[in-house]
Design an enzyme around this catalytic site. Sequence first.
Site, PDB file in Angstrom:
ATOM      1  N   ASP A   8       2.287   4.178   2.719  1.00 46.84           N
ATOM      2  CA  ASP A   8       1.217   4.922   2.221  1.00 46.84           C
ATOM      3  C   ASP A   8       1.731   6.057   1.280  1.00 46.84           C
ATOM      4  OD1 ASP A   8      -1.620   5.440   1.627  1.00 46.84           O
ATOM      5  OD2 ASP A   8      -1.775   6.157   3.808  1.00 46.84           O
ATOM      6  N   ASP A   9       2.326   7.421   1.918  1.00 49.11           N
ATOM      7  CA  ASP A   9       2.704   8.328   1.251  1.00 49.11           C
ATOM      8  C   ASP A   9       4.049   9.132   1.666  1.00 49.11           C
ATOM      9  OD1 ASP A   9       0.153   8.991  -0.705  1.00 49.11           O
ATOM     10  OD2 ASP A   9      -0.760   8.623   1.483  1.00 49.11           O
ATOM     11  N   ASP A  65       1.864   8.908  -6.427  1.00 47.67           N
ATOM     12  CA  ASP A  65       2.063  10.381  -6.340  1.00 47.67           C
ATOM     13  C   ASP A  65       2.073  10.630  -4.834  1.00 47.67           C
ATOM     14  OD1 ASP A  65      -0.527   9.180  -5.602  1.00 47.67           O
ATOM     15  OD2 ASP A  65      -1.625  10.729  -6.770  1.00 47.67           O
ATOM     16  N   HIS A  82       0.822  -1.168  -0.012  1.00 50.39           N
ATOM     17  CA  HIS A  82      -0.017  -0.065   0.025  1.00 50.39           C
ATOM     18  C   HIS A  82       0.775   1.212  -0.080  1.00 50.39           C
ATOM     19  CE1 HIS A  82      -4.080   1.720   1.344  1.00 50.39           C
ATOM     20  NE2 HIS A  82      -2.956   2.909   1.208  1.00 50.39           N
ATOM     21  N   HIS A  84      -9.496   1.391   0.019  1.00 51.35           N
ATOM     22  CA  HIS A  84      -9.328   2.267   1.530  1.00 51.35           C
ATOM     23  C   HIS A  84     -10.835   2.307   2.164  1.00 51.35           C
ATOM     24  CE1 HIS A  84      -6.056   3.915  -0.769  1.00 51.35           C
ATOM     25  NE2 HIS A  84      -5.685   4.380   0.165  1.00 51.35           N
ATOM     26  N   GLY A  99      -9.964   7.951  -1.117  1.00 51.40           N
ATOM     27  CA  GLY A  99     -10.536   9.203  -0.984  1.00 51.40           C
ATOM     28  C   GLY A  99     -11.445   9.552   0.149  1.00 51.40           C
ATOM     29  N   HIS A 121      -5.982  -0.015   5.151  1.00 51.47           N
ATOM     30  CA  HIS A 121      -5.976   0.490   6.607  1.00 51.47           C
ATOM     31  C   HIS A 121      -6.817  -0.284   7.401  1.00 51.47           C
ATOM     32  CE1 HIS A 121      -3.751   3.962   5.402  1.00 51.47           C
ATOM     33  NE2 HIS A 121      -4.295   4.324   4.373  1.00 51.47           N
ATOM     34  N   HIS A 180       1.376   5.115  -2.521  1.00 47.60           N
ATOM     35  CA  HIS A 180       0.671   5.899  -3.743  1.00 47.60           C
ATOM     36  C   HIS A 180       2.063   6.552  -4.254  1.00 47.60           C
ATOM     37  CE1 HIS A 180      -3.661   5.941  -2.065  1.00 47.60           C
ATOM     38  NE2 HIS A 180      -2.876   5.610  -0.859  1.00 47.60           N
ATOM     39  N   GLU A 235     -10.126   3.839   7.601  1.00 50.02           N
ATOM     40  CA  GLU A 235      -8.724   4.744   7.946  1.00 50.02           C
ATOM     41  C   GLU A 235      -9.420   5.783   8.747  1.00 50.02           C
ATOM     42  OE1 GLU A 235      -7.173   6.479   4.478  1.00 50.02           O
ATOM     43  OE2 GLU A 235      -5.422   7.195   5.608  1.00 50.02           O
TER      44      GLU A 235
HETATM   45 ZN   LIG Z   1      -3.521   4.912   0.889  1.00 48.87          ZN
END
Ligand SMILES: [Zn+2]
Length: 363
Positions: free
Chosen positions: A299-300, A23, A19, A217, A188, A241, A21, A220
């Site tokens: 994640d990010d 971007d 998991h 998702h 989202g 999550h 992203h 979360e």
């Molecule tokens: Zn995510």
Amino acid sequence: MAELPPQAEAFNKPKVELHVHLDGAIRVQTILDVAKRRGIHLPATTVEEMKQKIILHEPGTLTSFLEKFEEYMHVIAGDREAIKRIAYEFVEDKAKEGVIYVEVRYSPHLLANTKVDPVPWNQKEGDVSPDEVVRLVNEGLSEGGRAFKIKARSILCCMRHMPNWSMEVLELCKKYRHDGVVAIDLAGDESLNCKAYPNHRMAYEEAVRCGIHRTVHAGEVGPATVVREAVEVLKAERVGHGYSTLEDHALYKQLLDQNMHFEMCPVSSKYTGACNSDFSKHPIIRFRQDKANYSLNTDDPLIFNSTLQLDYSTAHKYMGFTEEEFKRLNIKSAESSFLPEEEKAELLDRLHEAYELIQSTAF
Ligand SMILES: [Zn+2]
């Protein structure tokens, strides 16, 4: 549990990440380079200054987190060279973290500038469609995979607030299912449920029909009802999550019994405000105690200024994770990956060998 010496890696062995992203995992230097080449003005000119703009420094809300993408997505989106480059560099960064298999996700629409309604990030209409985005990312991932000797596959994201994109995402999953794309995701704002937005449900139903793997998702920041909808309505095979599953005891037990996989992201969950920022009270501890099926993920990492090592050392330091548990969860992650069975078996062999486990070891 022995304390780690300073600077030591919590788990210096091959890992699987499920998991993350694309971007949310871009190099800051790349954003600056691309902006310069394209003549896009940014409010910062050095990596450090730009980092200050992008990084979430304190636990915030999901909204404050999502606003961070506004700082740089317009630089990368709609630019062929940049899109391929971020995919390639992503693989290099993962290889450095000891990841041998990664599933990276993104919304093709959010990187496009044509055949997408609306055109995102206030871009002018251009000529990079969501389809071409997928092709470019595939190229970057496969070239990176060859160069850095790891395997990278992708998951295409539907966005909860953009139901009109979902069937197109599903079509792209179908088109590229033998060319690097392994699953569909829904990301989202979790308050936008699938009753109000039936297009997501339709896309997922079609995914089931075509044998496209599914993750969602859910749970979360949203309640357990979102997790229930993900598994019952969208037929998710994995939950992104899923922390709030613990609020619904019957659902939690049911998902444990079903060996449902939870893609957990400890550092992320602190900065998005999804979980208590005191890691010693984190829901992951309960999942670990119950020997649930879950992975550890970044994640990010761009937004949280983090690495996969930080998630592992956080789990070790504040949540009592041991080397044995890290091995167990990586085996579980490989088993829950969306690779075809033969490739999954190869991955599991590699992990068993690296961990000096015999295949029959029962976890
Ligand atoms: Zn995510």
